[in-house]
Design an enzyme around this catalytic site. Structure first.
Site, short mmCIF file in Angstrom:
data_model
loop_
_atom_site.label_atom_id
_atom_site.label_comp_id
_atom_site.label_asym_id
_atom_site.label_seq_id
_atom_site.Cartn_x
_atom_site.Cartn_y
_atom_site.Cartn_z
N ARG A 28 48.39 -42.79 -0.85
CA ARG A 28 48.76 -41.77 0.18
C ARG A 28 49.71 -40.60 -0.87
NH1 ARG A 28 48.28 -42.51 5.61
NH2 ARG A 28 49.56 -40.68 5.99
N GLU A 481 28.69 -33.42 -4.52
CA GLU A 481 29.39 -34.63 -4.66
C GLU A 481 29.79 -34.81 -6.05
OE1 GLU A 481 31.32 -35.74 -2.94
OE2 GLU A 481 31.66 -38.11 -3.56
N GLU A 488 37.52 -34.50 -10.11
CA GLU A 488 38.64 -35.23 -9.37
C GLU A 488 39.27 -36.43 -10.39
OE1 GLU A 488 38.34 -36.45 -4.52
OE2 GLU A 488 36.69 -37.25 -6.08
N HIS A 504 20.77 -16.44 -10.95
CA HIS A 504 21.75 -15.49 -10.33
C HIS A 504 22.98 -15.56 -11.04
CE1 HIS A 504 18.32 -14.30 -7.87
NE2 HIS A 504 18.10 -15.60 -7.30
N LYS A 602 44.85 -39.84 -1.52
CA LYS A 602 43.71 -40.48 -0.56
C LYS A 602 43.37 -39.64 0.69
CE LYS A 602 40.40 -43.25 0.32
NZ LYS A 602 39.19 -42.85 -0.33
C1 G6P Z 1 41.03 -36.21 0.08
C2 G6P Z 1 40.57 -37.11 -0.66
C3 G6P Z 1 39.02 -37.33 -0.62
C4 G6P Z 1 38.40 -37.30 0.88
C5 G6P Z 1 39.19 -35.95 1.61
C6 G6P Z 1 38.70 -36.00 3.00
O1 G6P Z 1 40.89 -35.02 -0.41
O2 G6P Z 1 40.82 -37.10 -2.07
O3 G6P Z 1 38.51 -38.30 -1.28
O4 G6P Z 1 37.06 -37.10 0.73
O5 G6P Z 1 40.43 -36.17 1.31
O6 G6P Z 1 39.11 -37.16 3.76
P1 G6P Z 1 38.77 -38.16 4.78
O7 G6P Z 1 39.70 -39.24 5.06
O8 G6P Z 1 38.94 -37.01 5.84
O9 G6P Z 1 37.33 -38.46 4.67
#
Ligand code: G6P
Length: 607
Positions: A28, A481, A488, A504, A602
């Protein structure tokens, strides 16, 4: 963002409990950490910048007894740069306090308290909350009243745990930021999520919004700060399967989670396909609304948003308009929610602030709101009208991989359910479900080969500082993605683009050896092939993800991942393995911390 830990009890070493909880919460945020422990009259208060190990280092040699109480925190900076001063806990007067979230009216609180003689040494909003609690303690004789009064004065989002230096109890509160209490006889363990408590207690109490609680020798007392009334706490059993959050033989959670995908997809669909139909218990009560859905909205952030793009074309085949909205934008959207709007909120954590905020708006506007989350009892799971869990198991690595594939799997099941309700299933839908069922075995067979290839390609690319990731239509989600994943964790600038848009603008950057990762689909193969020729003609270094039948594309590629495509949409999950493993190996080649990329966390629980 940020992770909170707390302990009150008799039987444990308070420092060990708090550190163990923080270790599980580092996903977190991890720019600084701190701890405050009270044993009798003695208070130990330490903070350190950087990862948790730095705090552990500072605690070496400090003597602790068993029992007592304590609070701790791992931070991802919002207000104020990462520093020891800004790290939590914050102390003001008699109060020690940790906080997750954002206090919107902290400036007002600050000027109110400055006029009353308080001095502030940090840039944080949290320090002002600690001071307000301390101030209210002076006004009210009863500390519970002082805490309640403090909470009522706060605007924003928060999970708070605090103690007062001369009292033997913890103060807890929650509004829009999760907080869970593990219970074991006279011991209480507190964390931002239940998973972090798995070593200590499997019986948990989830605090709801506007809840506060006192924890002490008297046990657990539960209240609402909306009306000040006492509440009856519900103790729930916490899912045992969540306790598998260990790295095992893998060097990182990310690699472990990539390799787990055959199993996580299997669990996402287990028991949910019967006699060629999708069976989703969580949507049973809303089948009528799904049948008459006039518009479908997908609202999500980050990788979860990309998962919704992966199924856009599938849902469009239902004959209704489909909107994919980034949660951070959707919450400001002025577009009207019409009668018959069904909105899906997709979130691995179920706690992303933007997604939660958008959900609030959609609910107010009268849409049917459905959640797809991987976290049982998370805010989104609780606040939506109905929903489906991913059952992918805990995802620890910041970069999301197995959650992405399980979201796509679940979305495919939801598509099949709506298709059946609206138009009836066709043969191609049954094939889709069948292929989803055999997908875990296919992934298991392919993954090692893809991993090896990704490693080789990463070696060739490690000097790159910019690249394109391109695809079209059904595969476009993979372009986005890949760009996200590569950025990231490897810090290489990667830009995802629809390959048809190359001419473009983006093509201007193509020069000798400029890396381009191109996804070839079966559907628009020829068109994608022309784009590949265009970049090759300008000297690009072409890496392709293709099927064994895509012979021409193979010929012009510098490197390629050759897969055995399956026919249906389920193929997109197979195609995502190369991008996940390539991003992983790029980061490894550069010697980076794969699980803890800089500046990221996260779960983004602040807007
Ligand atoms: C953060 C994480 C991503 C994730 C996003 C959405 O940016 O680093 O890996 O995709 O949040 O998170 P969630 O828990 O809502 O899927």
């Amino acid at each position: 963002m940020c992770g909170i830990a707390g302990y009150f009890g008799e039987k444990e070493n308070t420092d060990k409990v708090l550190i163990s909880i923080l270790e599980k919460l580092e996903y977190r945020g991890y720019d600084s950490a701190g701890i405050a422990i009270k044993q009798g009259k003695k208070i130990v208060f330490e903070k350190a910048t950087g990862e948790l190990k730095n705090l552990k280092e500072k605690l070496k040699g400090v003597e602790f007894e068993k029992g007592g109480l304590g609070i701790a925190h791992t931070r991802w900076a919002t207000h104020g740069k990462p520093s020891v001063t800004n790290a939590h806990p914050h102390r003001q007067g008699r109060v020690y306090l940790v906080h997750n979230g954002i206090i919107e009216n902290y400036k007002e609180i600050e000027s109110f308290l400055k006029k009353r003689g308080y001095k502030f040494s940090t840039d944080t909003d949290t320090e002002k909350v600690a001071a307000l609690f301390d101030y209210n303690l002076k006004q009210e004789k009863d500390s519970q009243k002082a805490f309640e009064k403090t909470l009522k004065a706060l605007r924003g989002a928060f999970a708070i745990v605090a103690f007062v230096e001369d009292e033997n109890q913890l103060f807890l509160a929650r509004l829009s930021s999760p907080l869970v209490v593990g219970v074991s006889e006279k011991d209480f363990y507190i964390a931002s999520d239940a998973l972090a408590l798995s070593n200590f207690s499997k019986r948990v109490i989830y605090l709801d919004d506007f809840d506060y609680a006192l924890v002490g020798g008297f046990g657990f007392r539960h209240f609402s700060f909306k009306d000040g009334k006492q509440k009856t706490s519900k103790i729930e059993d916490f899912d045992e399967s969540l306790t598998s959050a260990e790295k095992g033989n893998f060097d990182s959670f990310m690699l472990k989670e990539i390799y787990e995908q055959p199993d996580s997809i299997y669990s996402s669909i287990a028991g949910r396909i019967k006699n060629g139909r999708a069976v989703l218990g969580g949507l049973k009560d809303v089948e009528k609304e799904l049948e008459s859905a006039k518009e479908i909205h997908f609202v999500a952030a980050g990788t979860s948003f990309n998962a919704t793009l992966a199924v856009k074309d599938l849902f469009e085949s239902l004959g209704v308009p489909v909107f994919n909205l980034l949660a951070s934008e959707a919450k400001y959207s002025k577009a009207r929610v019409r009668e018959g709007t069904v909105a899906f909120f997709i979130s691995q954590s179920g706690e992303t602030a933007d997604t939660k905020e958008a959900l609030k708006k959609y609910k107010e506007a009268g849409a049917l709101c459905l959640g797809i989350t991987n976290t049982v009892a998370s805010s989104i799971a609780r606040e939506t009208h109905a929903g489906v869990y991913n059952h992918a198991g805990p995802e620890i690595s910041v970069a999301s991989t197995k959650a992405f594939s399980s979201q796509i799997a679940v979305l495919i099941l939801i598509y099949a359910k709506i298709k059946e309700l609206k138009l009836g299933l066709e043969r191609k839908d049954k094939t889709l479900l069948k292929e989803l069922q055999i997908l875990p075995d296919i992934l298991k067979k392919e993954i090692k080969k893809i991993d090896k290839k990704a490693k080789e390609i990463a070696k060739a690319l490690k000097k790159a500082n910019s690249m394109y990731t391109l695809a079209r239509a059904g595969e476009l989600a993979l372009a986005f993605e890949s760009a996200l994943k590569i950025k990231e964790i490897s810090y290489i600038h990667a830009e995802g683009y629809p390959s048809g848009e190359l001419k473009h603008g983006p093509i201007a950057l193509i020069e000798k050896d400029f890396p381009v990762l191109m996804f070839f689909g079966n559907e628009l193969y020829e068109k994608t092939f022309s784009n590949a020729q265009e970049v090759k003609a300008r000297g690009a270094y072409l890496i392709s993800v293709l099927d064994k039948t895509h012979k021409d594309a193979k010929k012009i590629s510098d490197r390629y991942f050759e897969l055995n495509y399956i026919k249906s949409k389920a193929n997109i999950i197979l195609q995502s393995l190369p991008l996940q493993l390539l991003a992983y190996h790029l980061a490894k080649e550069k010697g980076l911390n794969v699980d803890k990329p800089r500046n990221l966390a996260k779960s983004v629980t602040v807007e």
